[in-house]
Design an enzyme around this catalytic site. Structure first.
Site, PDB file in Angstrom:
ATOM      1  N   ASN A   1      -6.743   4.787   8.157  1.00 60.71           N
ATOM      2  CA  ASN A   1      -6.341   3.381   8.114  1.00 60.71           C
ATOM      3  C   ASN A   1      -6.975   2.727   6.898  1.00 60.71           C
ATOM      4  OD1 ASN A   1      -5.385   0.801   8.994  1.00 60.71           O
ATOM      5  ND2 ASN A   1      -7.409   0.368   9.868  1.00 60.71           N
TER       6      ASN A   1
ATOM      7  N   ARG B   1       2.396   0.466  26.188  1.00 64.34           N
ATOM      8  CA  ARG B   1       1.835   1.083  24.981  1.00 64.34           C
ATOM      9  C   ARG B   1       1.922   2.605  25.009  1.00 64.34           C
ATOM     10  NH1 ARG B   1      -1.197  -2.176  21.247  1.00 64.34           N
ATOM     11  NH2 ARG B   1      -1.323  -4.258  22.105  1.00 64.34           N
TER      12      ARG B   1
ATOM     13  N   ARG C   1      -0.312  -2.504  15.028  1.00 62.42           N
ATOM     14  CA  ARG C   1      -0.437  -2.220  16.471  1.00 62.42           C
ATOM     15  C   ARG C   1      -1.579  -1.266  16.749  1.00 62.42           C
ATOM     16  NH1 ARG C   1       3.422  -3.103  20.363  1.00 62.42           N
ATOM     17  NH2 ARG C   1       2.769  -1.245  21.482  1.00 62.42           N
ATOM     18  N   ILE C   2      -2.406  -1.630  17.716  1.00 58.92           N
ATOM     19  CA  ILE C   2      -3.486  -0.739  18.139  1.00 58.92           C
ATOM     20  C   ILE C   2      -2.874   0.496  18.798  1.00 58.92           C
ATOM     21  CG2 ILE C   2      -5.449  -0.534  19.706  1.00 58.92           C
ATOM     22  CD1 ILE C   2      -5.971  -3.519  19.207  1.00 58.92           C
TER      23      ILE C   2
ATOM     24  N   HIS D   1      -8.383  -0.970   6.088  1.00 59.60           N
ATOM     25  CA  HIS D   1      -8.706  -2.206   6.788  1.00 59.60           C
ATOM     26  C   HIS D   1      -9.273  -3.212   5.801  1.00 59.60           C
ATOM     27  CE1 HIS D   1      -9.939  -4.896   9.983  1.00 59.60           C
ATOM     28  NE2 HIS D   1     -11.073  -5.048   9.339  1.00 59.60           N
TER      29      HIS D   1
ATOM     30  N   LEU E   1     -11.959   0.711  17.583  1.00 54.02           N
ATOM     31  CA  LEU E   1     -11.119  -0.046  16.661  1.00 54.02           C
ATOM     32  C   LEU E   1     -11.868  -0.355  15.357  1.00 54.02           C
ATOM     33  CD1 LEU E   1      -8.376  -1.505  16.351  1.00 54.02           C
ATOM     34  CD2 LEU E   1      -9.541  -3.563  17.139  1.00 54.02           C
TER      35      LEU E   1
ATOM     36  N   ASN F   1       0.841  -1.213   0.000  1.00 51.39           N
ATOM     37  CA  ASN F   1       0.000   0.000   0.000  1.00 51.39           C
ATOM     38  C   ASN F   1       0.869   1.253   0.000  1.00 51.39           C
ATOM     39  OD1 ASN F   1      -3.043  -0.449   0.098  1.00 51.39           O
ATOM     40  ND2 ASN F   1      -2.290  -1.985   1.554  1.00 51.39           N
TER      41      ASN F   1
HETATM   42  N1  NHR Z   1      -5.737   2.098  16.554  1.00 54.56           N
HETATM   43  C1  NHR Z   1      -6.902   2.630  16.925  1.00 54.56           C
HETATM   44  N2  NHR Z   1      -6.919   3.290  18.090  1.00 54.56           N
HETATM   45  N3  NHR Z   1      -8.034   2.526  16.186  1.00 54.56           N
HETATM   46  C2  NHR Z   1      -8.002   1.839  15.041  1.00 54.56           C
HETATM   47  O1  NHR Z   1      -9.126   1.731  14.331  1.00 54.56           O
HETATM   48  C3  NHR Z   1      -6.798   1.237  14.595  1.00 54.56           C
HETATM   49  C4  NHR Z   1      -5.680   1.398  15.409  1.00 54.56           C
HETATM   50  C5  NHR Z   1      -4.467   0.803  15.036  1.00 54.56           C
HETATM   51  C6  NHR Z   1      -4.380   0.046  13.902  1.00 54.56           C
HETATM   52  C7  NHR Z   1      -5.436  -1.075  11.969  1.00 54.56           C
HETATM   53  C8  NHR Z   1      -6.329  -2.281  12.296  1.00 54.56           C
HETATM   54  C9  NHR Z   1      -6.779  -2.994  11.039  1.00 54.56           C
HETATM   55  O2  NHR Z   1      -6.944  -2.347  10.004  1.00 54.56           O
HETATM   56  C10 NHR Z   1      -5.521  -0.142  13.123  1.00 54.56           C
HETATM   57  C11 NHR Z   1      -6.727   0.464  13.437  1.00 54.56           C
HETATM   58  C12 NHR Z   1      -4.042  -4.165  14.619  1.00 54.56           C
HETATM   59  C13 NHR Z   1      -4.939  -4.844  15.426  1.00 54.56           C
HETATM   60  C14 NHR Z   1      -4.469  -5.714  16.557  1.00 54.56           C
HETATM   61  O3  NHR Z   1      -5.261  -6.385  17.200  1.00 54.56           O
HETATM   62  C15 NHR Z   1      -6.289  -4.675  15.182  1.00 54.56           C
HETATM   63  C16 NHR Z   1      -6.711  -3.841  14.160  1.00 54.56           C
HETATM   64  C17 NHR Z   1      -5.806  -3.162  13.377  1.00 54.56           C
HETATM   65  C18 NHR Z   1      -4.468  -3.330  13.592  1.00 54.56           C
HETATM   66  N4  NHR Z   1      -3.162  -5.696  16.875  1.00 54.56           N
HETATM   67  C19 NHR Z   1      -2.547  -6.424  17.951  1.00 54.56           C
HETATM   68  C20 NHR Z   1      -2.209  -5.483  19.112  1.00 54.56           C
HETATM   69  O4  NHR Z   1      -2.216  -5.968  20.245  1.00 54.56           O
HETATM   70  C21 NHR Z   1      -1.244  -7.061  17.515  1.00 54.56           C
HETATM   71  C22 NHR Z   1      -1.463  -8.065  16.447  1.00 54.56           C
HETATM   72  C23 NHR Z   1      -0.160  -8.490  15.782  1.00 54.56           C
HETATM   73  O5  NHR Z   1       0.928  -7.962  16.111  1.00 54.56           O
HETATM   74  O6  NHR Z   1      -0.227  -9.340  14.905  1.00 54.56           O
HETATM   75  O7  NHR Z   1      -1.913  -4.289  18.881  1.00 54.56           O
HETATM   76  O8  NHR Z   1      -7.053  -4.207  11.105  1.00 54.56           O
HETATM   77  C1  GAR Z   2      -3.308  -4.850   3.797  1.00 57.36           C
HETATM   78  O1  GAR Z   2      -4.181  -5.789   3.241  1.00 57.36           O
HETATM   79  C2  GAR Z   2      -4.009  -4.069   4.884  1.00 57.36           C
HETATM   80  O2  GAR Z   2      -5.360  -3.829   4.634  1.00 57.36           O
HETATM   81  C3  GAR Z   2      -3.859  -5.001   6.037  1.00 57.36           C
HETATM   82  O3  GAR Z   2      -2.577  -5.556   5.920  1.00 57.36           O
HETATM   83  C4  GAR Z   2      -2.175  -5.551   4.553  1.00 57.36           C
HETATM   84  C5  GAR Z   2      -0.886  -4.797   4.461  1.00 57.36           C
HETATM   85  O4  GAR Z   2      -0.321  -4.966   3.206  1.00 57.36           O
HETATM   86  N1  GAR Z   2      -3.993  -4.306   7.273  1.00 57.36           N
HETATM   87  C6  GAR Z   2      -4.315  -4.938   8.380  1.00 57.36           C
HETATM   88  O5  GAR Z   2      -4.597  -6.107   8.419  1.00 57.36           O
HETATM   89  C7  GAR Z   2      -4.294  -4.062   9.609  1.00 57.36           C
HETATM   90  N2  GAR Z   2      -4.623  -4.867  10.731  1.00 57.36           N
HETATM   91  P1  GAR Z   2       0.926  -4.078   2.763  1.00 57.36           P
HETATM   92  O6  GAR Z   2       1.931  -4.071   3.890  1.00 57.36           O
HETATM   93  O7  GAR Z   2       1.451  -4.792   1.561  1.00 57.36           O
HETATM   94  O8  GAR Z   2       0.416  -2.711   2.446  1.00 57.36           O
END
Ligand code: NHR
Ligand code: GAR
Length: 220
Positions: free
Chosen positions: A113, A71, A97-98, A115, A150, A20
């Site tokens: 973001n 965090r 990471r959240i 998603h 989230l 991306n």
């Molecule tokens: N932060 C907030 N506050 N709100 C959102 O909507 C966010 C965010 C951070 C990232 C991307 C999101 C996605 O598109 C995103 C949206 C990571 C997790 C997660 O559970 C969930 C959603 C998204 C990104 N992460 C774990 C954690 O404990 C770690 C998981 C891993 O390392 O594999 O942070 O999906």
């Molecule tokens: C993308 O599909 C994006 O939507 C997803 O990870 C991929 C990243 O691809 N994001 C998440 O799942 C966030 N939790 P990229 O590194 O090749 O752009």
């Protein structure tokens, strides 16, 4: 109001392959996207997105979670790096990471973001597997403003792809990525042109509240 005549400065946060990020770089290089890519930040040292940044001549930095107590400390360190670049936009592009409420508050309305699901379906992780298991006929991806909820912030644009009979997670993920590479640059372009903005907990397009996200149709 955001000035539409000044080039927006964007920071991109990645954890993985960075395709991306690459789509945004390519769109900018073609001249379709008039923004300045100020910095790429990763939480993972091996993220290929860091290599893509270096190849494109963009500053890059890795901030390791293991170097921070919790965090809040981690997000504080990320904020300090970002602040040096004064970004108008912070783009999460596969960032895993959240983020804490104080991070989100600091960049509210400037934080996007992408998603990999048709939100509000399948917030959270493992979206492709969940869509396949549910027998969905359509899947896709959504660009949205990030809020404390989230994957729950106001949606800007969605791209739909069909789920095909012999799909597995990899094949479906590839099809979703292809549409992501169209919709993320498009969302950023609309913001950079001053057509899309965030206000009153909603996304707005040309002065009207976007209750439903724009739909990107493959092939259009
Ligand atoms: N932060 C907030 N506050 N709100 C959102 O909507 C966010 C965010 C951070 C990232 C991307 C999101 C996605 O598109 C995103 C949206 C990571 C997790 C997660 O559970 C969930 C959603 C998204 C990104 N992460 C774990 C954690 O404990 C770690 C998981 C891993 O390392 O594999 O942070 O999906
Ligand atoms: C993308 O599909 C994006 O939507 C997803 O990870 C991929 C990243 O691809 N994001 C998440 O799942 C966030 N939790 P990229 O590194 O090749 O752009």
């Amino acid at each position: 109001m955001k000035q539409v005549d000044s080039t927006l400065r964007a920071a991109v946060l990645v954890s993985g392959g960075g395709t991306n990020l690459q789509a945004i770089i390519d769109s900018q290089k073609r001249g379709d996207l008039k923004i300045q890519l100020a910095v790429v930040l990763s939480d993972k040292p091996q993220a290929y997105g860091l290599v893509r940044a270096q190849q494109a001549g963009i500053d890059s930095v890795c901030v390791l979670p293991a170097d921070h107590a919790d965090r809040d400390a981690y997000d504080g360190a990320v904020l300090r790096h970002l602040d040096r670049y004064r970004p108008d936009l912070v783009l999460l592009a596969g960032f895993m990471r959240i983020l804490t409420p104080s991070f989100v508050t600091r960049y509210l309305g400037r934080l996007l973001n992408i998603h990999p699901s048709l939100l509000p379906k399948y917030a959270g992780l493992h979206t492709h597997r969940r869509a396949l298991e549910a027998g969905e006929r359509w899947h896709g991806s959504t660009v949205h403003y990030v809020t404390e909820v989230l994957d729950g912030g106001p949606r800007i644009i969605q791209g739909r792809v069909p789920v095909l009979p012999d799909d597995d997670v990899d094949r479906l993920a590839r099809r979703v990525l292809a549409v992501e590479h169209r919709i993320y640059p498009e969302a950023i372009r609309l913001i950079s042109e001053g057509r899309v903005h965030y206000a009153d907990a909603a996304a707005w397009l040309d002065g009207s509240r976007l209750d439903e996200p724009l739909q990107f149709e493959s092939g259009s």
